[in-house]
Design a protein around this motif. Structure first.
Motif, PDB file in Angstrom:
ATOM      1  N   THR A  50      10.071  -2.099   8.523  1.00 33.54           N
ATOM      2  CA  THR A  50       9.796  -3.098   9.553  1.00 33.54           C
ATOM      3  C   THR A  50       8.536  -2.770  10.355  1.00 33.54           C
ATOM      4  OG1 THR A  50      11.300  -1.923  11.042  1.00 33.54           O
ATOM      5  CG2 THR A  50      12.216  -3.763   9.783  1.00 33.54           C
ATOM      6  N   ASP A  51       7.926  -1.599  10.102  1.00 32.58           N
ATOM      7  CA  ASP A  51       6.688  -1.240  10.802  1.00 32.58           C
ATOM      8  C   ASP A  51       5.581  -2.240  10.451  1.00 32.58           C
ATOM      9  OD1 ASP A  51       8.054   0.941  11.743  1.00 32.58           O
ATOM     10  OD2 ASP A  51       7.131   2.374  10.369  1.00 32.58           O
ATOM     11  N   THR A  52       4.658  -2.424  11.381  1.00 30.45           N
ATOM     12  CA  THR A  52       3.574  -3.390  11.140  1.00 30.45           C
ATOM     13  C   THR A  52       2.659  -2.952   9.997  1.00 30.45           C
ATOM     14  OG1 THR A  52       2.255  -2.325  12.865  1.00 30.45           O
ATOM     15  CG2 THR A  52       3.569  -4.243  13.509  1.00 30.45           C
ATOM     16  N   THR A  53       2.557  -1.649   9.761  1.00 28.72           N
ATOM     17  CA  THR A  53       1.690  -1.139   8.690  1.00 28.72           C
ATOM     18  C   THR A  53       2.520  -0.630   7.511  1.00 28.72           C
ATOM     19  OG1 THR A  53       1.591   1.026   9.785  1.00 28.72           O
ATOM     20  CG2 THR A  53      -0.178  -0.553  10.275  1.00 28.72           C
ATOM     21  N   TYR A  54       3.672  -1.265   7.273  1.00 32.73           N
ATOM     22  CA  TYR A  54       4.552  -0.840   6.175  1.00 32.73           C
ATOM     23  C   TYR A  54       3.853  -0.916   4.822  1.00 32.73           C
ATOM     24  CZ  TYR A  54       5.025  -5.661   4.611  1.00 32.73           C
ATOM     25  OH  TYR A  54       4.749  -6.914   4.113  1.00 32.73           O
ATOM     26  N   ASN A  55       2.860  -1.805   4.706  1.00 32.26           N
ATOM     27  CA  ASN A  55       2.196  -2.027   3.418  1.00 32.26           C
ATOM     28  C   ASN A  55       1.050  -1.053   3.161  1.00 32.26           C
ATOM     29  OD1 ASN A  55       0.809  -3.353   5.576  1.00 32.26           O
ATOM     30  ND2 ASN A  55      -0.420  -4.481   4.100  1.00 32.26           N
ATOM     31  N   ALA A  56       0.856  -0.062   4.040  1.00 34.68           N
ATOM     32  CA  ALA A  56      -0.249   0.886   3.893  1.00 34.68           C
ATOM     33  C   ALA A  56       0.234   2.218   3.320  1.00 34.68           C
ATOM     34  CB  ALA A  56      -0.928   1.122   5.238  1.00 34.68           C
ATOM     35  N   MET A  57      -0.490   2.726   2.349  1.00 38.73           N
ATOM     36  CA  MET A  57      -0.232   4.055   1.802  1.00 38.73           C
ATOM     37  C   MET A  57      -1.114   5.047   2.541  1.00 38.73           C
ATOM     38  SD  MET A  57       0.067   3.166  -2.280  1.00 38.73           S
ATOM     39  CE  MET A  57       0.695   4.780  -2.780  1.00 38.73           C
ATOM     40  N   SER A  58      -0.551   6.161   2.969  1.00 42.45           N
ATOM     41  CA  SER A  58      -1.294   7.169   3.727  1.00 42.45           C
ATOM     42  C   SER A  58      -2.003   8.122   2.773  1.00 42.45           C
ATOM     43  CB  SER A  58      -0.337   7.950   4.636  1.00 42.45           C
ATOM     44  OG  SER A  58      -1.026   8.957   5.342  1.00 42.45           O
ATOM     45  N   ILE A  59      -3.308   8.246   2.944  1.00 47.63           N
ATOM     46  CA  ILE A  59      -4.130   9.107   2.086  1.00 47.63           C
ATOM     47  C   ILE A  59      -4.635  10.279   2.926  1.00 47.63           C
ATOM     48  CG2 ILE A  59      -6.219   9.246   0.677  1.00 47.63           C
ATOM     49  CD1 ILE A  59      -5.927   6.232   0.163  1.00 47.63           C
ATOM     50  N   LEU A  60      -4.159  11.473   2.624  1.00 47.68           N
ATOM     51  CA  LEU A  60      -4.591  12.669   3.355  1.00 47.68           C
ATOM     52  C   LEU A  60      -5.778  13.303   2.649  1.00 47.68           C
ATOM     53  CD1 LEU A  60      -1.194  14.343   4.361  1.00 47.68           C
ATOM     54  CD2 LEU A  60      -2.666  12.835   5.708  1.00 47.68           C
ATOM     55  N   GLY A  81      -0.672  18.583  -1.461  1.00 36.57           N
ATOM     56  CA  GLY A  81      -1.834  19.337  -1.920  1.00 36.57           C
ATOM     57  C   GLY A  81      -2.198  19.123  -3.376  1.00 36.57           C
ATOM     58  N   ASP A  82      -1.523  18.178  -4.061  1.00 31.55           N
ATOM     59  CA  ASP A  82      -1.782  17.954  -5.481  1.00 31.55           C
ATOM     60  C   ASP A  82      -2.523  16.654  -5.756  1.00 31.55           C
ATOM     61  OD1 ASP A  82       0.214  16.206  -4.791  1.00 31.55           O
ATOM     62  OD2 ASP A  82       1.726  17.014  -6.156  1.00 31.55           O
ATOM     63  N   GLY A  83      -2.943  15.964  -4.706  1.00 30.12           N
ATOM     64  CA  GLY A  83      -3.689  14.727  -4.882  1.00 30.12           C
ATOM     65  C   GLY A  83      -2.836  13.499  -5.125  1.00 30.12           C
ATOM     66  N   LEU A  84      -1.502  13.660  -5.197  1.00 28.41           N
ATOM     67  CA  LEU A  84      -0.631  12.509  -5.425  1.00 28.41           C
ATOM     68  C   LEU A  84      -0.390  11.754  -4.126  1.00 28.41           C
ATOM     69  CD1 LEU A  84       2.056  13.963  -7.880  1.00 28.41           C
ATOM     70  CD2 LEU A  84       0.037  12.581  -8.429  1.00 28.41           C
ATOM     71  N   ILE A  85      -0.476  10.428  -4.201  1.00 24.91           N
ATOM     72  CA  ILE A  85      -0.279   9.567  -3.037  1.00 24.91           C
ATOM     73  C   ILE A  85       0.973   8.723  -3.287  1.00 24.91           C
ATOM     74  CG2 ILE A  85      -1.320   7.812  -1.555  1.00 24.91           C
ATOM     75  CD1 ILE A  85      -2.764  10.529  -1.592  1.00 24.91           C
ATOM     76  N   TYR A  86       1.822   8.644  -2.247  1.00 26.07           N
ATOM     77  CA  TYR A  86       3.123   7.998  -2.399  1.00 26.07           C
ATOM     78  C   TYR A  86       3.239   6.780  -1.483  1.00 26.07           C
ATOM     79  CZ  TYR A  86       4.451  12.465  -4.548  1.00 26.07           C
ATOM     80  OH  TYR A  86       4.513  13.577  -5.346  1.00 26.07           O
ATOM     81  N   TYR A  87       3.997   5.781  -1.985  1.00 25.41           N
ATOM     82  CA  TYR A  87       4.386   4.655  -1.139  1.00 25.41           C
ATOM     83  C   TYR A  87       5.837   4.868  -0.747  1.00 25.41           C
ATOM     84  CZ  TYR A  87       5.079  -0.076   0.590  1.00 25.41           C
ATOM     85  OH  TYR A  87       5.362  -1.156   1.394  1.00 25.41           O
ATOM     86  N   ASP A  88       6.131   4.765   0.545  1.00 24.45           N
ATOM     87  CA  ASP A  88       7.432   5.180   1.069  1.00 24.45           C
ATOM     88  C   ASP A  88       8.569   4.199   0.804  1.00 24.45           C
ATOM     89  OD1 ASP A  88       6.372   7.534   2.152  1.00 24.45           O
ATOM     90  OD2 ASP A  88       5.703   6.486   3.954  1.00 24.45           O
ATOM     91  N   PHE A  89       8.248   2.984   0.403  1.00 25.62           N
ATOM     92  CA  PHE A  89       9.284   1.964   0.256  1.00 25.62           C
ATOM     93  C   PHE A  89       9.191   1.319  -1.127  1.00 25.62           C
ATOM     94  CE2 PHE A  89       7.345   1.871   4.557  1.00 25.62           C
ATOM     95  CZ  PHE A  89       8.357   2.535   5.235  1.00 25.62           C
ATOM     96  N   THR A  90      10.070   0.363  -1.385  1.00 24.31           N
ATOM     97  CA  THR A  90       9.913  -0.455  -2.580  1.00 24.31           C
ATOM     98  C   THR A  90       8.974  -1.616  -2.260  1.00 24.31           C
ATOM     99  OG1 THR A  90      11.901  -1.715  -1.974  1.00 24.31           O
ATOM    100  CG2 THR A  90      12.182   0.142  -3.516  1.00 24.31           C
ATOM    101  N   TRP A  91       8.295  -2.098  -3.290  1.00 20.67           N
ATOM    102  CA  TRP A  91       7.339  -3.191  -3.111  1.00 20.67           C
ATOM    103  C   TRP A  91       7.984  -4.488  -3.574  1.00 20.67           C
ATOM    104  CZ3 TRP A  91       3.051  -3.708  -0.460  1.00 20.67           C
ATOM    105  CH2 TRP A  91       2.180  -4.770  -0.720  1.00 20.67           C
ATOM    106  N   ASP A  92       8.063  -5.451  -2.657  1.00 16.60           N
ATOM    107  CA  ASP A  92       8.675  -6.746  -2.970  1.00 16.60           C
ATOM    108  C   ASP A  92       7.591  -7.695  -3.469  1.00 16.60           C
ATOM    109  OD1 ASP A  92      11.160  -5.799  -2.068  1.00 16.60           O
ATOM    110  OD2 ASP A  92      10.666  -6.313   0.005  1.00 16.60           O
ATOM    111  N   GLY A  93       7.262  -7.575  -4.743  1.00 18.29           N
ATOM    112  CA  GLY A  93       6.151  -8.330  -5.307  1.00 18.29           C
ATOM    113  C   GLY A  93       6.388  -9.826  -5.351  1.00 18.29           C
TER     114      GLY A  93
END
Length: 387
Positions: A103-113, A125-137
């Motif tokens: 429900t966060d306003t930026t739920y659709n953003a993936m965080s890139i460290l 530390g392995d370069g993998l980027i994750y999306y925290d939720f399921t995507w309702d396409g």
């Protein structure tokens, strides 16, 4: 004679009884004095403990041990800071660090460290980027308008430009940079904020003079910039492919950014392995004829951004997740720095000490809250109650 003896016996008995009573009274007085002394010593010890606590306390295990909610823990910590801490430390703020929700306003953003060189490291530390939720396409390609609706931008590198996001230099208020050379000279008098007041939602990590540069590594905005219109995938690719550097790598210098969070400069380059990942994604897209995923809920698999700059990682993400969701949102990215980087340390120490309270999905404190950060140097005119 017998009467006289009885009289003397009674006198002796009374004398003994009187001595016994006097002794009891004296013992009572002594016990009372001892008790008062113990109370006084206890009060002194408590005062010393409070003073010592105010100086040394930096962790609150009570919140976990007593299974407090994050809100109750915050109230408890704020009260202790208000009652026990002294000087500038009375202005330490507590912040609830909650889990992300759909429900966060930026739920659709993936965080890139990223690291200090703007290369992707990822959370592990392995370069993998994750999306925290399921995507309702939605089953339809994200429109240009949806692609360009970037998350808020909070900071930029010195070699970046506000004109990239449609703003003129000097039109956005920034947080004054930390000066590590000159010590503080004057501090504004202020009244500590009542613990019931809301916390300032800024984070901090331990302050380290060694990583603070004479030239600030970041320009941090006083308030995040929202409503930024970025580049579409096609615009970003067109701009990037027109720029090549020695060794075959690419550098990003677009007219508009493709990600929110940090507005990066133009010096970072992909490695050859990173470029190969972008090329493979483009080839896969061409082979599919531009088709998008069918409508429905799905899991976005971790995306390998090792060897890519933060912005090029976002490009790779948007090449792989091309559809909008059922809310009319395209996938987006927020660039940030890994916790141990000098840029992150600099950024988070701009507002001084904070207490981080970590909450789980049930609103309970998940680990011991603790003070992080320190007060920046050169604090002329600092109004600590607003920090």
């Amino acid at each position: 004679m017998v009467a006289k003896q009885r009289y003397l016996y009674h006198l002796l008995l009374l004398a003994a009884l009187g001595a016994y009573v006097i002794n009891l009274v004296q013992e009572g007085i002594e016990l009372s004095n001892i008790a008062e002394q113990k109370k006084e010593n206890l009060r002194k010890r408590q005062l010393m403990d409070e003073r010592f606590l105010a100086i040394t306390k930096s962790v609150w295990p009570e919140c976990v041990r007593q299974k407090l909610t994050a809100e109750d823990c915050k109230a408890f910590i704020d009260q202790e800071i208000y009652d026990l801490f002294t000087d500038k430390d009375r202005y330490v703020r507590s912040i609830i660090m909650g889990k992300r929700h759909k429900t966060d306003t930026t739920y659709n953003a993936m965080s890139i460290l990223m690291n200090d060189n703007d290369m992707v490291v990822g959370r592990d530390g392995d370069g993998l980027i994750y999306y925290d939720f399921t995507w309702d396409g939605s089953g339809t390609l994200a429109t240009e308008e949806q692609q360009t609706e970037l998350p808020p931008i909070a900071a930029m590198e010195p070699d970046a430009s506000l004109t990239e996001i449609g703003l003129e230099p000097g039109t956005v208020a920034t947080i004054p940079p930390i000066d590590p050379i000159e010590p503080a000279t004057t501090e504004a008098e202020a009244t500590p904020t009542d613990p019931a007041d809301p916390a300032v939602t800024d984070d901090v990590v331990p302050y380290d003079d060694d990583v603070i540069l004479e030239e600030p590594p970041l320009i941090v905005f006083d308030e995040v910039i929202e409503g930024v219109s970025g580049a579409t995938v096609d615009e970003f690719i067109a701009e990037e492919t027109s720029q090549t550097v020695d060794g075959g790598g690419t550098t990003t210098d677009t007219t508009a950014p493709i990600a929110g969070g940090v507005l990066t400069g133009s010096t970072a380059e992909n490695t050859s392995e990173g470029d190969a990942k972008i090329e493979a994604a483009l080839a896969e897209l061409a082979a599919s004829g531009g088709e998008v995923e069918a409508a429905g809920e799905r899991t976005i698999e971790p995306i390998d951004c090792s060897g890519l700059t933060g912005e090029n990682c976002c490009l790779l993400i948007k090449l792989k997740v091309r559809d909008s969701d059922t809310n009319g949102k395209a996938i987006q990215c927020t660039l940030n720095y890994e916790e141990t980087t000098s840029k992150k340390t600099y950024w988070r120490n701009l507002r001084g000490k904070k207490v981080h309270i970590f909450a789980n999905h049930n609103g309970l404190v998940s680990k011991n809250p603790q003070i992080v950060g320190d007060w920046p140097k050169k604090l002329e005119g600092a109004e600590f109650e607003s920090w």
